[in-house]
Design an enzyme around this catalytic site. Structure first.
Site, PDB file in Angstrom:
ATOM      1  N   LYS A  90      10.743  -5.750  13.783  1.00  0.00           N
ATOM      2  CA  LYS A  90      10.969  -4.715  12.763  1.00  0.00           C
ATOM      3  C   LYS A  90      10.719  -3.316  13.331  1.00  0.00           C
ATOM      4  CE  LYS A  90      11.297  -2.387   9.004  1.00  0.00           C
ATOM      5  NZ  LYS A  90      12.595  -2.045   8.442  1.00  0.00           N
ATOM      6  N   LYS A 130       5.313   5.967  11.189  1.00  0.00           N
ATOM      7  CA  LYS A 130       4.371   4.857  11.453  1.00  0.00           C
ATOM      8  C   LYS A 130       5.059   3.750  12.249  1.00  0.00           C
ATOM      9  CE  LYS A 130       4.548   1.922   8.445  1.00  0.00           C
ATOM     10  NZ  LYS A 130       5.009   0.679   7.865  1.00  0.00           N
ATOM     11  N   LEU A 165       2.808  -3.710   1.480  1.00  0.00           N
ATOM     12  CA  LEU A 165       1.930  -2.541   1.468  1.00  0.00           C
ATOM     13  C   LEU A 165       2.377  -1.545   2.546  1.00  0.00           C
ATOM     14  CD1 LEU A 165      -1.459  -4.448   0.996  1.00  0.00           C
ATOM     15  CD2 LEU A 165       0.004  -3.404  -0.734  1.00  0.00           C
ATOM     16  N   PRO A 166       1.788  -0.341   2.546  1.00  0.00           N
ATOM     17  CA  PRO A 166       2.263   0.670   3.500  1.00  0.00           C
ATOM     18  C   PRO A 166       2.184   0.247   4.969  1.00  0.00           C
ATOM     19  CG  PRO A 166       0.920   1.702   1.799  1.00  0.00           C
ATOM     20  CD  PRO A 166       0.824   0.220   1.578  1.00  0.00           C
TER      21      PRO A 166
HETATM   22  P1  NAD Z   1       5.775   2.553  -1.210  1.00  0.00           P
HETATM   23  O1  NAD Z   1       4.811   3.607  -0.797  1.00  0.00           O
HETATM   24  O2  NAD Z   1       6.848   2.877  -2.186  1.00  0.00           O
HETATM   25  O3  NAD Z   1       4.981   1.271  -1.785  1.00  0.00           O
HETATM   26  C1  NAD Z   1       3.753   0.835  -1.307  1.00  0.00           C
HETATM   27  C2  NAD Z   1       2.967   0.417  -2.543  1.00  0.00           C
HETATM   28  O4  NAD Z   1       1.762  -0.220  -2.148  1.00  0.00           O
HETATM   29  C3  NAD Z   1       2.573   1.607  -3.431  1.00  0.00           C
HETATM   30  O5  NAD Z   1       3.049   1.407  -4.748  1.00  0.00           O
HETATM   31  C4  NAD Z   1       1.047   1.598  -3.389  1.00  0.00           C
HETATM   32  O6  NAD Z   1       0.446   2.025  -4.601  1.00  0.00           O
HETATM   33  C5  NAD Z   1       0.789   0.136  -3.110  1.00  0.00           C
HETATM   34  N1  NAD Z   1      -0.529  -0.166  -2.585  1.00  0.00           N
HETATM   35  C6  NAD Z   1      -1.258   0.529  -1.699  1.00  0.00           C
HETATM   36  N2  NAD Z   1      -2.426  -0.115  -1.475  1.00  0.00           N
HETATM   37  C7  NAD Z   1      -2.416  -1.252  -2.240  1.00  0.00           C
HETATM   38  C8  NAD Z   1      -3.302  -2.330  -2.430  1.00  0.00           C
HETATM   39  N3  NAD Z   1      -4.471  -2.369  -1.796  1.00  0.00           N
HETATM   40  N4  NAD Z   1      -2.947  -3.345  -3.269  1.00  0.00           N
HETATM   41  C9  NAD Z   1      -1.765  -3.323  -3.911  1.00  0.00           C
HETATM   42  N5  NAD Z   1      -0.871  -2.309  -3.774  1.00  0.00           N
HETATM   43  C10 NAD Z   1      -1.194  -1.288  -2.944  1.00  0.00           C
HETATM   44  O7  NAD Z   1       6.397   1.980   0.155  1.00  0.00           O
HETATM   45  P2  NAD Z   1       7.721   1.106   0.341  1.00  0.00           P
HETATM   46  O8  NAD Z   1       8.834   2.036   0.685  1.00  0.00           O
HETATM   47  O9  NAD Z   1       7.848   0.126  -0.761  1.00  0.00           O
HETATM   48  O10 NAD Z   1       7.323   0.340   1.692  1.00  0.00           O
HETATM   49  C11 NAD Z   1       6.432  -0.773   1.721  1.00  0.00           C
HETATM   50  C12 NAD Z   1       6.490  -1.376   3.116  1.00  0.00           C
HETATM   51  O11 NAD Z   1       7.837  -1.761   3.408  1.00  0.00           O
HETATM   52  C13 NAD Z   1       6.078  -0.406   4.235  1.00  0.00           C
HETATM   53  O12 NAD Z   1       5.402  -1.104   5.242  1.00  0.00           O
HETATM   54  C14 NAD Z   1       7.420   0.122   4.754  1.00  0.00           C
HETATM   55  O13 NAD Z   1       7.326   0.573   6.078  1.00  0.00           O
HETATM   56  C15 NAD Z   1       8.302  -1.113   4.576  1.00  0.00           C
HETATM   57  N6  NAD Z   1       9.743  -0.906   4.388  1.00  0.00           N
HETATM   58  C16 NAD Z   1      10.230   0.082   3.551  1.00  0.00           C
HETATM   59  C17 NAD Z   1      11.603   0.228   3.388  1.00  0.00           C
HETATM   60  C18 NAD Z   1      12.208   1.286   2.458  1.00  0.00           C
HETATM   61  O14 NAD Z   1      13.433   1.499   2.532  1.00  0.00           O
HETATM   62  N7  NAD Z   1      11.459   1.924   1.587  1.00  0.00           N
HETATM   63  C19 NAD Z   1      12.495  -0.624   4.066  1.00  0.00           C
HETATM   64  C20 NAD Z   1      11.970  -1.628   4.872  1.00  0.00           C
HETATM   65  C21 NAD Z   1      10.588  -1.758   5.038  1.00  0.00           C
END
Ligand code: NAD
Length: 290
Positions: free
Chosen positions: A171, A240, A65-66
């Site tokens: 992280k 964040k 999740l975010p």
């Molecule tokens: P994203 O915004 O693409 O995905 C997050 C998803 O969570 C969204 O689809 C949203 O609809 C969903 N969501 C929100 N609330 C929810 C709930 N209550 N139940 C189920 N789903 C819910 O973000 P992302 O890029 O996939 O990142 C996710 C996490 O991974 C974050 O913490 C981010 O910091 C971390 N991260 C991202 C990357 C990257 O390259 N994108 C790399 C490493 C870590």
């Protein structure tokens, strides 16, 4: 085969959950976004209409999740998601959450008989797709050993970092170092270009010289120099992570001047460009006169 609930099928969650399906696990995913659920069905996963339904009978619940706030709200909210899990279930938070919040959450889950591992990832969408993420896992050694095969389906380098919360601390600190390297690389290119240097040649030279870092290697040529700004990691999520790293420094009484500057700079960029902008668009922000 493990019955897994996977919450959050976004840019990272979708390919990660799909890797678990490919490894032969029964994965029930949930995301409030319909398109995300449809994409997971296409990848061979099952989907549920709520987090609570996805959690029903699951031995492992994974969150992507975010942030930690959304993880806490989802797990401890009034709909009783965690109450639906199988006995002796394990929660793995793979989101980039704040470590102190993770410690508090793990304590609360423990009172419900649920063990927790924090296992955030690094490597971005490309490495989520090919299952070669770096994963830093905090928690009891025994619990990490239990879920290691699942982590190995998603990542190549799996590190046990110590007590619960240490994965999330690692992280956030990794992203601090990464963001600082990106800003330095973008600024160097802007100065060099104005002086008459070719930016692609600059990237080539940096990549065999002491200024080389992950951003010079994988972000300058595809995303920064052509200004595509499409790495798949948003500016809001990076801001964040930098706030998380800086809050940790402050909580521990570490001076960390450069961390304060970096976190403030990215917050300003987020205000200017919006949280949904790609994090490599920091280049456009840096190019603007102050
Ligand atoms: P994203 O915004 O693409 O995905 C997050 C998803 O969570 C969204 O689809 C949203 O609809 C969903 N969501 C929100 N609330 C929810 C709930 N209550 N139940 C189920 N789903 C819910 O973000 P992302 O890029 O996939 O990142 C996710 C996490 O991974 C974050 O913490 C981010 O910091 C971390 N991260 C991202 C990357 C990257 O390259 N994108 C790399 C490493 C870590």
């Amino acid at each position: 085969m493990t019955k897994i609930a996977f919450l959050g099928l976004g840019k990272m969650g979708l390919p990660m959950a799909s890797r678990l399906v490919q490894a032969g696990h029964e994965v029930v995913g949930f995301d409030p976004v319909r398109m995300a659920r449809a994409a997971f069905t296409q990848a061979g996963g099952k989907v549920a209409g709520s987090a609570r339904d996805a959690a029903t009978g699951a031995a492992v619940l994974i969150t992507m999740l975010p942030d930690g706030k959304s993880v806490r709200e989802t797990l401890l909210g009034s709909d009783g998601t965690t109450e639906r899990l199988a006995a002796d279930a394990v929660v793995i938070d793979m989101s980039s959450s704040a470590p102190l919040g993770t410690r508090a959450l793990a304590e609360e889950l423990k009172t419900k008989g649920i063990a927790m591992v924090d296992a955030p990832v690094s490597g971005g969408v490309r490495r989520a797709l090919d299952g070669s993420l770096a994963i830093m896992a905090g928690g009891e050694a025994e619990t990490i050993a239990k879920v290691r095969p699942l982590l190995e389906a998603m990542g190549k380098s799996i590190f046990a970092t110590g007590a619960i919360g240490t994965g999330h601390a690692m992280k956030a600190l990794n992203n601090y170092v990464s963001a600082a390297g990106l800003v330095a690389a973008c600024e160097a290119l802007q100065v060099g270009t104005r002086f008459g240097l070719d930016p692609t040649l600059m990237a080539d030279i940096l990549n065999v010289s002491t200024g080389r870092n992950n951003s010079t290697e994988v972000k300058l040529k595809p995303f920064v120099i052509p200004k595509t700004y499409a790495s798949g990691f948003s500016l809001g999520l990076m801001a964040k992570d930098l706030r998380t790293a800086d809050d940790l420094a402050r909580a521990l009484g570490v001076t960390a001047r450069f961390s304060h500057l970096t976190a403030a700079l990215w917050e300003e960029a987020q205000e200017a460009l919006g949280a949904q902008a790609d994090h490599t668009a920091i280049d456009a922000f840096l190019a603007k006169p102050t």
